[in-house]
Design an enzyme around this catalytic site. Structure first.
Site, mmCIF file in Angstrom:
data_model
loop_
_atom_site.group_PDB
_atom_site.id
_atom_site.type_symbol
_atom_site.label_atom_id
_atom_site.label_comp_id
_atom_site.label_asym_id
_atom_site.label_seq_id
_atom_site.Cartn_x
_atom_site.Cartn_y
_atom_site.Cartn_z
ATOM 1 C CG ASN B 149 -0.231 -0.261 2.520
ATOM 2 O OD1 ASN B 149 0.551 -1.209 2.632
ATOM 3 N ND2 ASN B 149 -0.473 0.564 3.504
ATOM 4 C CB CYS B 323 4.629 14.460 11.353
ATOM 5 S SG CYS B 323 5.701 15.165 12.599
#
Lengths: 143, 385
Positions: B149, B323
């Site tokens: 993915n 992040c």
């Protein structure tokens, strides 16, 4: 996830760059964690006359860096030393919980810059008095 | 400002033709397929028809399809459903698996199962030698994803299944990113189990399926009224099932047109980015990759800040930086390719879909280099060379 003010500081960061031959420079973070902040200051008559930053990191890291430079300009060293990471986050209208750790170190970088200035100008003795709580080496205890 | 969606590996919009076929199954044909009255029979007929569509799309028999509430549940059913009838032994998964397999494997590990994570090479392809050597006498199952993915790498699934069988284990593949994008034929691949998700192929969210080859003995992980041949209890999500069947039928029918077009756009975008931005590394396999996946890492800057800048310009992409993922760690997939954490923080994934156009590629290629330059000017790690 970010406030409008965070996005504004991220998209239009204030005081980006590096002061040449700065009176004090502070850097915190490390690239492995994904955040590095460097703040340089010029000091005149114990006031922050100029301040600039360079930051590697996420939106919050850039926004907190930009905000702290705005908050500190013209302040006395003592006033600057009193600005906390938490106060920077509050000035931005808050940060997402997962950004409060790594990405919210801009005040620490500023404090290191003040310390650097004091040491360079032979005022080492005043470090503890002005900077009550010196930032510690950035670590992840949860790894 | 024009808005351009480049995040099809995360999810896709529901195709309007799919939605049209789903709509009658909310207010008109709303029966419970387990009931024998007219409403129930009509709903049952719709579920049966969709099951046949899904089966046909992957070369399976209708009885080999178990509908679930999504890809994650299908992965959990494959691992737990197959392994839990044995005394804890050993099984194998790839190092770059989706969390649906990775975390299911960790949970089984806590229950006493030994698990080996097979490394990948710099392109994300599984180390075949290490894979073969990892099998033990008590290895019950191997699970390696069909296509990754994050970086899009397609694994040699047929070969992996063949080796697993030789070693006396069954083989499962999470094909969530592959089905609908590239040809998938369970007979040709020789897999025992295969996971599909509806919302990755222009169907609705909340629906998935596990293909389980006839004779693969599974025990349910969700208990109740014995739906789905006792393998997955719970009243069938009829509109979702209908939508997934329709979406797969459309995706497979249009693949001869969609796949080469996406591959051409993908290669054009990758070449343009590598050409116009210095210090960029293309991630994943150069050829064995998903048609819509463009993944790269940009030195000296961080992924989330690139993502946000692109977003303000109207381009929606994804990043494997810590992040952007909301954790403290960058993507385990990118680290598994052998990249350092600093490089991994600078990763960006563009995943193209069938509604994207060449103009959108041109637009991205135009705005991206100045964004990189702006962020690099801001970065203390960047020294212009």
């Amino acid at each position: 996830m970010y406030t409008d003010l965070v996005m504004d500081h991220f998209s239009n960061p204030r005081n980006v760059g590096e002061i040449e031959d700065a009176d004090g420079v502070g850097q915190i973070g490390n690239p492995v964690c994904g955040d590095v902040m460097r703040i340089s200051i010029d000091v005149e008559d114990d006031h922050i006359a100029d301040v600039k930053f360079k930051t590697f990191g996420c939106g919050a890291a850039v926004a907190t860096s930009s905000m702290v430079t705005e908050m500190v300009k013209g302040k006395t060293l003592e006033e600057a030393a009193d600005i906390s990471n938490k106060a920077v986050a509050e000035a931005l209208g808050g940060l997402p919980a997962n950004k409060m750790h790594c990405s919210n170190l801009a005040a620490d970088a500023l404090h290191l810059a003040i310390q650097d200035y004091l040491v360079k100008s032979g005022r080492e003795g005043e470090v503890e008095q002005i900077l009550k709580a010196l930032p510690k080496e950035h670590e992840h205890s949860s790894h | 400002m024009k808005s351009v969606y480049f995040d099809h590996a995360a999810t896709t919009p529901v195709d309007r033709r799919v939605l049209e076929r789903m709509l009658p199954f909310f207010c008109e044909v709303y029966g419970n397929p387990s009931e024998i009255h007219k409403q129930g029979r009509e709903a049952r007929a719709a579920v049966d028809a969709a099951r046949a569509q899904v089966a046909a799309a992957i070369g399976a028999g209708a009885k080999e399809i178990v509908f679930t509430a999504g890809g994650t549940e299908a992965d959990n059913l494959a691992l737990f459903g197959y392994l839990q009838r044995f005394e804890p032994g050993h099984f194998i998964i790839g190092a770059t698996e989706h969390p649906a397999v990775m975390e299911a494997a960790r949970a089984l590990n806590r229950l006493g199962w030994a698990v080996d994570f097979i490394p990948v090479d710099e392109f994300g392809t599984i180390d075949l030698d290490g894979y073969e050597k990892a099998f033990r006498d008590d290895t019950r199952l191997a699970s390696v994803m069909f296509a990754n993915n994050v970086v899009g790498t397609i694994q040699p699934v047929a070969e992996l299944a063949r080796i697993a069988h030789e070693k006396g284990a069954v083989f499962h593949t999470d094909a969530v990113q592959a089905v609908g994008s590239v040809p998938v034929d369970v007979q040709a691949l020789g897999v025992d189990m295969l996971t599909i998700s509806g919302h990755k192929l222009y169907g609705p969210k909340g629906i998935g399926a596990l293909y389980a080859k006839r004779g693969t003995r599974l025990t349910p992980i969700i208990h109740g009224g014995g739906h789905e041949r006792r393998l997955r209890s719970g009243t069938e999500n009829v509109p979702g099932i209908v939508g997934m069947g329709a979406a797969l039928e459309i995706a497979v029918a249009e693949m001869p047109e969609t796949k080469p077009r996406l591959e051409r756009m993908r290669d054009r975008m990758a070449a343009a980015v590598l050409d116009s931005v210095p210090d960029v590394k293309y991630l994943g396999h150069p050829t064995e990759r998903l048609p819509g996946n463009v993944s790269f890492t940009v030195r000296y800057i961080e992924g989330e800040s690139m993502l946000l800048q692109l977003d303000t310009h109207g381009y929606m992409v994804s990043s494997g930086s810590a992040c952007a993922s909301g954790s403290l760690e960058p993507s385990h997939v990118i680290l598994a390719l052998g990249l350092g954490a600093e490089e991994a923080h600078g990763s960006l994934r563009v995943s193209l879909g069938r509604e994207n156009t060449d103009e959108e590629i041109d637009g991205f290629v135009e705005v991206f280099p100045p964004i990189v330059e702006k962020l690099r000017q801001m970065s203390p790690l960047y020294v212009k060379g």
